[in-house]
Design an enzyme around this catalytic site. Structure first.
Site, PDB file in Angstrom:
ATOM      1  N   GLU A  84       0.806  -1.222   0.000  1.00 19.33           N
ATOM      2  CA  GLU A  84       0.000   0.000   0.000  1.00 19.33           C
ATOM      3  C   GLU A  84       0.835   1.265   0.000  1.00 19.33           C
ATOM      4  O   GLU A  84       1.918   1.298   0.578  1.00 19.33           O
ATOM      5  CB  GLU A  84      -0.829   0.062   1.292  1.00 19.33           C
ATOM      6  CG  GLU A  84      -1.666  -1.134   1.556  1.00 19.33           C
ATOM      7  CD  GLU A  84      -2.264  -1.085   2.952  1.00 19.33           C
ATOM      8  OE1 GLU A  84      -3.202  -1.841   3.192  1.00 19.33           O
ATOM      9  OE2 GLU A  84      -1.795  -0.304   3.790  1.00 19.33           O
ATOM     10  N   CYS A  97       2.714   8.316   2.432  1.00 20.34           N
ATOM     11  CA  CYS A  97       3.052   7.232   3.349  1.00 20.34           C
ATOM     12  C   CYS A  97       3.317   5.999   2.507  1.00 20.34           C
ATOM     13  O   CYS A  97       2.461   5.596   1.721  1.00 20.34           O
ATOM     14  CB  CYS A  97       1.862   7.028   4.290  1.00 20.34           C
ATOM     15  SG  CYS A  97       2.044   5.616   5.374  1.00 20.34           S
ATOM     16  N   CYS A 104       4.409  -7.843   6.958  1.00 22.22           N
ATOM     17  CA  CYS A 104       5.389  -7.527   7.999  1.00 22.22           C
ATOM     18  C   CYS A 104       5.553  -8.734   8.908  1.00 22.22           C
ATOM     19  O   CYS A 104       4.561  -9.342   9.301  1.00 22.22           O
ATOM     20  CB  CYS A 104       4.935  -6.322   8.824  1.00 22.22           C
ATOM     21  SG  CYS A 104       6.143  -5.862  10.089  1.00 22.22           S
ATOM     22  N   CYS A 108       2.801  -7.388  15.402  1.00 24.41           N
ATOM     23  CA  CYS A 108       2.151  -6.570  16.433  1.00 24.41           C
ATOM     24  C   CYS A 108       0.651  -6.887  16.456  1.00 24.41           C
ATOM     25  O   CYS A 108       0.020  -7.017  15.411  1.00 24.41           O
ATOM     26  CB  CYS A 108       2.386  -5.083  16.169  1.00 24.41           C
ATOM     27  SG  CYS A 108       4.131  -4.652  16.101  1.00 24.41           S
ATOM     28  N   CYS A 111      -2.145  -4.523  14.673  1.00 23.99           N
ATOM     29  CA  CYS A 111      -1.850  -3.998  13.345  1.00 23.99           C
ATOM     30  C   CYS A 111      -2.345  -4.942  12.256  1.00 23.99           C
ATOM     31  O   CYS A 111      -2.010  -6.132  12.260  1.00 23.99           O
ATOM     32  CB  CYS A 111      -0.334  -3.802  13.228  1.00 23.99           C
ATOM     33  SG  CYS A 111       0.212  -3.407  11.566  1.00 23.99           S
ATOM     34  N   CYS A 324      -2.995   1.806   8.459  1.00 23.55           N
ATOM     35  CA  CYS A 324      -1.987   0.757   8.228  1.00 23.55           C
ATOM     36  C   CYS A 324      -2.564  -0.629   7.924  1.00 23.55           C
ATOM     37  O   CYS A 324      -3.194  -1.250   8.760  1.00 23.55           O
ATOM     38  CB  CYS A 324      -1.134   0.674   9.498  1.00 23.55           C
ATOM     39  SG  CYS A 324       0.163  -0.537   9.467  1.00 23.55           S
TER      40      CYS A 324
END
Ligand code: SAH
Ligand code: SF4
Length: 348
Positions: A84, A97, A104, A108, A111, A324
């Site tokens: 993104e 951004c 990832c 976390c 997220c 995010c």
């Protein structure tokens, strides 16, 4: 590629040095992503370039525009590995951004990207390609870049450094307008400091207490609060750049008065700004929730009273899932897990 690398790639074509300068100018300064539109190049060279090079590696899977001017793109390189990037126009500047990885591996718990797993690192070309694609959509110049899209930038340090250099040397952005956000990979914070680029570093802290941060961010088991804060202090000493502490406010979990006091204590004497980020809703196992305005205000007030500089992130692009990892999550069908998790994943 830098313009020197473009010149080398042009090989023994005539006027390689001049042509590389023209191509780099079109590509990086004017975001012209089509060789045929580079009109000061001979037609023969444009066709030759078309046959051998790709000026923009990215294809657009989804393009959404928010009512507040935010545009979010989901891009890929011809496969189903989507990532993104977001265009963020403000009154006084345009920012964007961008992502550093597809997915990832840090896991976390709050997220959407972390819940979706990890595919791979992005190349420097794919990182800068996001900027150029967004610039080609924007009439105003994009002057600021934040690495707060998908992925942990410091796990992809080599390509990150190359991308930062390209954004500075070729695109012409100020290093001070480039912000890298990290979950806190301590050895790489030191490596980044050694590179001596005067960029802006932001740490996703989210709690001053190890027992809370452990529950949210598996990375904290490896590099706990004290260690990562020491690395940030050393980063400041080495670069002279004021640091940002990002602080996610999750209702009843990180937004308590005790944590405001502990946070103020933790950042005492550290030249920094604490950026408060009310949780953007993601469907988590733990049922995390966004605190009401009043709770955010009192958390901020407690920091203000103790002399801590604070800012608050205003949510934008709400109607297009701009936070995010949210859009990619939708694309894969509710956080469909990706194959293969990197060995770099830090397990408790
Ligand atoms: N991996 C890096 C950069 C990408 S994430 C990092 O973690 O810092 C960018 C920021 O978005 C981080 O501060 C992250 O904690 C935050 N974030 C992730 N999920 C979020 C959510 N659901 N609501 C609000 N902020 C979130
Ligand atoms: Fe990765 Fe950052 Fe999301 Fe954590 S918050 S999973 S480090 S992208």
């Amino acid at each position: 590629m830098t313009r020197e690398e473009i010149a080398t790639a042009l090989g023994d074509r005539p006027n390689a040095k001049l042509r590389s300068k023209q191509i780099a100018g079109h590509l990086y300064q004017r975001a012209i992503l089509d060789f045929q539109e580079m009109r000061d190049l001979p037609q023969e060279l444009r066709d030759d370039l078309d046959a051998h090079f790709l000026p923009e590696p990215l294809q657009v899977a989804t393009h959404r525009k928010s009512t507040d001017g935010v545009e979010k793109l989901l891009v890929h390189n011809g496969d189903n590995q989507v990532y993104e990037c977001v265009l963020l126009p403000y009154d006084d500047r345009v920012s964007c951004c961008i992502s550093s990885q597809v997915g990832c591996p840090m896991g976390c718990k709050f997220c959407a990207t972390g819940l979706g797993g990890f595919d791979r690192n992005l190349t420097a070309g794919e990182i800068v390609g996001q900027y150029l694609l967004l610039q080609s959509l924007s009439e105003r110049r994009i002057s600021h870049v934040v690495f707060m899209g998908m992925g942990e930038p410091l796990l992809n340090l080599k390509n990150l450094l190359k991308a930062l250099t390209l954004l500075h040397d070729e695109v012409g952005l100020s290093y001070r307008h480039l912000t890298v956000s990290t979950v806190g990979i301590v050895p790489q914070i030191y490596e980044l400091a050694e590179a001596q680029l005067p960029i802006h570093l932001a740490l996703s802290l989210h709690s001053p207490l190890d027992e809370v941060r452990n529950r949210l961010m598996p990375v904290n088991h490896k590099w706990p609060v004290k260690e990562v804060m020491q690395a940030m202090r050393d980063y400041f000493k080495a670069t002279g750049r004021k640091i940002t502490i990002e602080y996610l406010l999750i209702k009843g979990l990180t937004d308590t008065p005790e944590q405001a006091i502990a946070l103020a204590e933790l950042v005492k004497g550290v030249p920094c700004v604490v950026n408060l980020i009310p949780f953007n809703w993601v469907d988590t196992e733990q049922g995390f929730a966004r605190p009401e305005r009043e709770r955010v205000r009192s958390f901020r007030g407690a920091l203000d009273n103790r002399g801590v500089n604070t800012t608050e992130r205003v949510e934008r692009g709400h109607d297009i899932a701009a936070a995010c990892g949210q859009l990619a999550g939708q694309h894969l069908g509710k956080f469909g897990r990706r194959a293969g998790v990197s060995p770099l994943t830090v397990q408790p």
